[in-house]
Motif scaffolding. Sequence first.
Motif, short mmCIF file in Angstrom:
data_model
loop_
_atom_site.label_atom_id
_atom_site.label_comp_id
_atom_site.label_asym_id
_atom_site.label_seq_id
_atom_site.Cartn_x
_atom_site.Cartn_y
_atom_site.Cartn_z
N UNK A 34 7.26 93.70 27.75
CA UNK A 34 7.27 94.28 26.40
C UNK A 34 7.41 93.24 25.29
N UNK A 35 8.08 92.11 25.59
CA UNK A 35 8.42 91.17 24.53
C UNK A 35 7.47 89.98 24.44
N UNK A 36 6.68 89.75 25.47
CA UNK A 36 5.77 88.61 25.42
C UNK A 36 4.75 88.74 24.29
N UNK A 164 18.56 88.00 18.61
CA UNK A 164 18.89 86.60 18.43
C UNK A 164 17.62 85.75 18.44
N UNK A 165 16.84 85.89 19.54
CA UNK A 165 15.61 85.13 19.69
C UNK A 165 14.78 85.78 20.78
N UNK A 166 13.48 85.94 20.53
CA UNK A 166 12.61 86.51 21.56
C UNK A 166 12.50 85.58 22.76
N UNK A 167 12.60 84.26 22.54
CA UNK A 167 12.53 83.32 23.65
C UNK A 167 13.69 83.43 24.60
N UNK A 168 14.86 83.87 24.11
CA UNK A 168 16.04 83.99 24.98
C UNK A 168 15.87 85.10 26.01
#
Length: 421
Positions: A34-36, A164-168
Motif C-alpha cells: 500500500x505504501x510503495x 514519521x516517514x514512508x521509508x521507515x
Amino acid sequence: MTILPTSWRGLPRPTLLGLFLFFCAGFADGALVPFFPLWASSEANIPTGAIGLLFACYAGGELIAAPLIGGIADRIGRRPVLILSSLGVGCGFIALSFVHGVAATAIVLLLTGMCESVLHPTILTAIADVTEPSAHPRWFGMARVSSSAGQILGPACGALLALVSLGSVFLAGGGMLLLGGIVMLVALAETAGNGDGAGGTDETEEEEGLSALLPAFRDGRLAKLLGWVVLFEISGNWIEAVIPLYAQDAGTLSPSGVGALFAYAAALTVGLQMLVSRFAETRSALWLTVGAGISTIAAFALLAASPAVVSLIAAVSLCAVAQMLVGPLVPTAVNALAPSARRASYMAASSVAVDLKDSLGPSIGTALYALAPRLPWVAGIPLVAIASLGLGAAIGQARSSAGPSEGGAMPQAGAAVENYR
C-alpha cells in the motif's frame, strides 16, 4: 471456526513454523504494497507511469531466479532455503528504505525478488511434507489466514510509521522477515525426508537442469492451469496497485487511511477464511471460481462508479472474498499434479504464475490508470469474466487427470482436491 482447537493439537512443528513465516511475509507485504506507490510518488519523485515498472522489477527478480533455483529445495532441503530466503528478503526491504532514484530502487527490488522467489513455495512444500494429503486444503487455507494476519499488522504499523516517514515502513517489514529467518535457523528441522514428500531415489531425482526446475515445460496440464491463474490474478492485482493512487488523487484517503483499508481487508480474511473453506468443501471448482469472478467484477463496478470511501471498502471486501474462494484451491490442484520427489519444483512453477501476476498486474494497472483513472476497472470486468471460467475448468481437469502414473503421491493428492471440492 470450532475445528481450529482440534486441528492445532498434535500439529507438527514445521507446520507451525511455516504458518509463522507466512505471518512474517504477510506483514512485510502488507507494509510494502500500500505504501510503495505513495513513497515512490511523494518521496522518491518517481513518475506515476514508472511505479508499475518498479513493481515489475520485484516480480522480475522472482521470474529470473525461479528457473534457476525454483526447485532447489528438492535437492538441498527445505530448511536452508527458508533461512536464506527469509534473511535475503528482509535485508532487501531494509535496503529499500535507504535508496533513492529509479535505478537504485530497481536494483534493490530485483535482488529482493530473487530471494523471494523460493520463499512462499518452499513454505507450502514444507507444510505438505508433514501433513496428510487430505488435510492440505485446510492447511493451505490456514497459510492464507496467517499471511492475512500479518497483512493486518503490516498496514496498521505502516499507517503509524507513515506519519514519521514512508521509508521507515520498509524497515519494519524487513525487520519482521529477519526475525522469521532467525526463528527458522533456531527451530526448524529438515522436512524433505518426511512422508510422501520424501526425496527418494527414483528416476526423477536424477534429472537436473532447467527442464527439471520448470515442470510447466514438461507438464501441459500444469502449464494450462497456471496460464489461467495468471490471467485471473493480473486484474485482481490492480486493487492493491491502483487503489492507493486512485484514493489519493480523488482526495478520499490519506496514506494512513490506505494502510487502514488494506489492514481491514486482511482482517476480513483472517475472520472468514476457514468458514469460507468449510463452505467451499461441498462446491465444485468451477462454482468457486465463478463466484470469485462475480465478486471481483462487482468490486470493479463499484470502483468505476465512484472513488468514495464506501465504494473502496466494499470493493476490497469483495476482492478479499474472491481470494478466499480460490486461494487454497490453486496450490491444492498443483500439489495434486506433482510427483512426490518434485513437489517443491511444482510449487515453484506455480510461484512463477504469481510472479507474473505481480509483474504484469501493477505495470498494466498503473499504465491504464495513467491513461484514465477508471480505465483499470472498466477493462478488468471482461478479463475477470473470461479468466474465472477458464480457471475453474482447468482446476477440475487437474483433479480428474491426477493419477498414479505421475508419482507415488498422486492418488492421495488427487483425493485432497476431491475433498476440497
